[in-house]
Each structure stands twice: as structure tokens, then as C-alpha cells.
Scaffold this motif. Structure first.
Motif, PDB file in Angstrom:
ATOM      1  N   LEU A 194     -12.116  -8.778  59.998  1.00 53.42           N
ATOM      2  CA  LEU A 194     -11.717  -9.937  60.793  1.00 53.42           C
ATOM      3  C   LEU A 194     -11.184 -11.044  59.893  1.00 53.42           C
ATOM      4  N   ALA A 195     -10.140 -11.721  60.358  1.00 54.50           N
ATOM      5  CA  ALA A 195      -9.536 -12.816  59.588  1.00 54.50           C
ATOM      6  C   ALA A 195      -9.403 -14.030  60.503  1.00 54.50           C
ATOM      7  N   GLY A 196     -10.455 -14.813  60.586  1.00 53.59           N
ATOM      8  CA  GLY A 196     -10.426 -15.980  61.453  1.00 53.59           C
ATOM      9  C   GLY A 196     -10.955 -15.679  62.843  1.00 53.59           C
ATOM     10  N   ASN A 197     -11.051 -16.714  63.663  1.00 53.90           N
ATOM     11  CA  ASN A 197     -11.584 -16.588  65.011  1.00 53.90           C
ATOM     12  C   ASN A 197     -10.546 -15.982  65.957  1.00 53.90           C
ATOM     13  N   PRO A 198     -11.008 -15.391  67.062  1.00 54.42           N
ATOM     14  CA  PRO A 198     -10.074 -14.839  68.053  1.00 54.42           C
ATOM     15  C   PRO A 198      -9.189 -15.934  68.642  1.00 54.42           C
TER      16      PRO A 198
END
Length: 344
Positions: free
Chosen positions: A255-259
């Protein structure tokens, strides 16, 4: 690739005494030499080539022709110099770099200070260039996320199979057949239908929404349990985009950052999505209670020596001469199981 093949033909024409060996494939498609993946014999053809040298499949004294240093590896000067030294001293290879100026490295020249300096400088330059591009890519990716969160752009035009990118609107359109299939998957799951049965129903009533891979356009595509499971867990059906990036050290996408909400058009309601998650968990508990617990601790850790793919655990029931039944578990090539082209 075409450019490199032309360079190879020109070099061969200038050295007609050499015989071109076409048995070994040394072209990696999408394997990162910057992270050293092409050195891994399970992933990259440079690794396979080095293994072939160890196994005696590359004739002593052969000439390895390479366009330039960054086509060999971008993993850093220390690693590159070590690999080249091993190839020329242990296996008697002559390595020819055609650009920027033709340079031949063999067991004699590798000991010369100027040749060693050439290797170090070219390898370092290749690594620095890749590092610079990597940093640019990360910054660009972060900037695109910021714009997408404010509704001013997209991170990528790639999208789930039930959507299609619209160049005119610079957004995504819903495929009618894709929407119908997605709704069917979630409604049937809520009704208690298992994934294998669901796949049979999908293959009978809906065309697959995925397309064959570009490198195998004739491959027959069908609905399968793993893809159905992926859809059921994917919040993209709610319009949510989860940025991810490759972790080359771990070999996974993380994951790279929030959705990002409202990135895609929403296909189903959140209520239906949550009901499907609940029904899926109940079905999993029922299935779990029906079978004997067995955990494959070696999952993803064993590779087939013949075709390089992971080994898949295959379970079947066998009868003994006395008529009793036992469970047989054996490892088989995943590539062969999927395509019938790997090791049988």
C-alpha cells in the motif's frame, strides 16, 4: 530490442569467425536490473545465464555481446564488477560492451587499472541514472495522488476490467456487461453460493470481462475462483482506489498512502458489499469445519528446476488395493497446471 538485435548482427558481421548461439534467451521483459532482480535465476535471464555458465551449458571462451553497461545491470558498481570478474575469470568469457565505445573485458584486461576504472565508472553511472529516475517516479506518483484526492486528475488510466478509460472525458466509463457480472457475483455470494459454483454459473451466463495477455493473445480466458475472490475483496466496486507500489526487496506490491474515494464509478452499494463479506466469512467457516486442517508451510518457497515456476501443492484421493482411501499430496509445476507448457 530491435536496436540491440541490429547491433548484434553488425558485430557478428564484423567477426564472421564467431558462431551465434541462439539457444539462450537473454532478454528480460519488465525485470528490474536496478534492484538486481535480473540476477535472480528464478526471475531474470542474467541469473539464468550465470547458472548456465555454472552448469557448463556456455562454452568456455564464449563472447557475450552487450549494447552498454546499463543493459547488463544497474545494481551498483560493486555488484557489477564482481559479476563480470566472475564471468571472465571463472568461465573464460569475453564480454564486449558496444557503447559508448567498444570495450572488451576478459580475464587479462579485467586486471588492468584502466579496464577496472571503466567498469566502475560505467556501472556507477548506470546505477545513478536509475536511482534518479526512481526518485522522479516516486515524486510524480505522490503528486498525482494529491491531485486525485482533490478531484483534479488521475493517478493512472489503468482500471478494473469492468471499467474502461475514456480519453475524451479523461475519466472511466462502466462496461454494461461488466456491471451485470459484478452485481451477479455479489448477489449470488449473499445468497450463499460458493465461489466454485459461482464460477460455473458465470461461465455459463457471462463472457469473461478480462482479456487474454498481450504475450499470449490466443489464451482462453474463463472465470476462475481466484479472480472472483479478488473482486469480492476489491473496494474498487465502491469507487475506491488504493494506490500501491512495488517493494522489490520483499517481492510484493504494498500500500502507498490512504485509499482515494470516488476515484472510479461505483458499481454496487456499500450495503451489498458488506453483506457479501459477511456471507463469504460464514461460508469459509462452514468449509473450514468440513475439512481436516492442513497447512502447506512451503507455499511459494519451492521452485521447479525445469521451468522456474513455483511448485503448487496438488491434493487427490487415492485407493489402496484393499479399497480404503487415502489423501495424496504432491508438488507440481504451477506453470504446467495453468498452461500445460511447463514441466509435467
Amino acid at each position: 530490442l530491435g536496436r540491440q538485435e541490429q547491433d548484434l548482427r553488425d558485430y557478428h558481421a564484423a567477426h564472421p569467425d564467431l558462431e551465434l548461439d541462439t539457444k539462450l534467451t537473454l532478454y528480460d521483459k519488465g525485470v528490474a536490473s536496478f534492484r538486481g532482480q535480473n540476477i535472480d535465476p528464478q526471475k531474470g535471464y542474467l541469473g539464468k545465464f550465470i547458472k548456465a555458465c555454472h552448469d557448463g551449458d556456455v562454452e568456455y571462451g564464449s563472447v557475450l555481446v552487450i549494447e552498454r553497461m546499463d543493459r547488463f545491470s544497474r545494481a551498483g558498481a560493486a555488484i557489477v564488477v564482481s559479476l563480470i570478474t566472475q564471468l571472465v575469470t571463472s568461465f573464460g568469457l569475453k564480454i564486449v560492451f558496444l557503447q559508448p565505445n567498444e570495450q572488451t573485458i576478459d580475464s587479462d584486461t579485467v586486471k588492468e587499472p584502466m579496464s577496472l576504472m571503466y567498469l566502475v565508472m560505467e556501472a556507477h553511472a548506470a546505477h545513478i541514472e536509475s536511482e534518479r529516475k526512481s526518485n522522479w517516479t516516486k515524486k510524480n506518483f505522490a503528486k498525482k495522488q494529491e491531485l486525485a484526492r482533490s478531484g483534479k486528475g488521475l493517478v493512472t488510466t489503468r482500471c478494473p476490467a469492468w471499467l474502461i478509460y475514456n480519453k475524451e472525458t479523461e475519466g472511466f466509463d462502466i462496461k454494461p456487461e461488466g456491471k451485470a457480472a459484478i452485481e451477479f457475483i455479489f448477489n449470488q455470494t449473499v445468497a450463499g453460493v460458493g465461489q466454485r459454483t459461482l464460477c460455473h454459473l458465470l461461465n455459463e451466463q457471462f463472457k469473461p470481462i478480462t482479456t487474454p495477455p498481450k504475450d499470449n493473445p490466443k489464451k482462453i480466458v474463463k472465470w476462475n475462483p481466484s479472480y472472483v475472490s479478488k473482486i469480492l475483496n476489491d473496494k474498487a466496486v465502491l469507487g475506491v482506489y488504493q494506490p500501491k507500489r512495488a517493494n522489490f526487496e520483499a517481492g510484493i506490491r504494498e500500500l502507498a498512502g490512504n485509499p482515494i474515494d470516488n476515484y472510479y464509478p461505483q458499481i454496487i452499494t456499500e450495503k451489498l458489499f458488506l453483506e457479501a463479506q459477511h456471507a463469504k466469512s460464514l461460508n469459509k467457516q462452514i468449509q473450514k469445519s468440513k475439512r481436516v486442517e492442513f497447512v502447506n508451510l512451503l507455499s511459494g518457497k519451492i521452485y521447479c528446476l525445469s521451468d522456474g515456476s513455483t511448485m503448487q501443492l496438488q491434493t487427490s484421493r487415492r485407493k489402496r488395493p484393499d479399497g480404503s482411501v487415502y489423501i495424496q499430496r504432491r508438488l507440481g509445476s504451477y506453470l504446467y497446471a495453468q498452461t500445460k507448457k511447463g514441466c509435467p
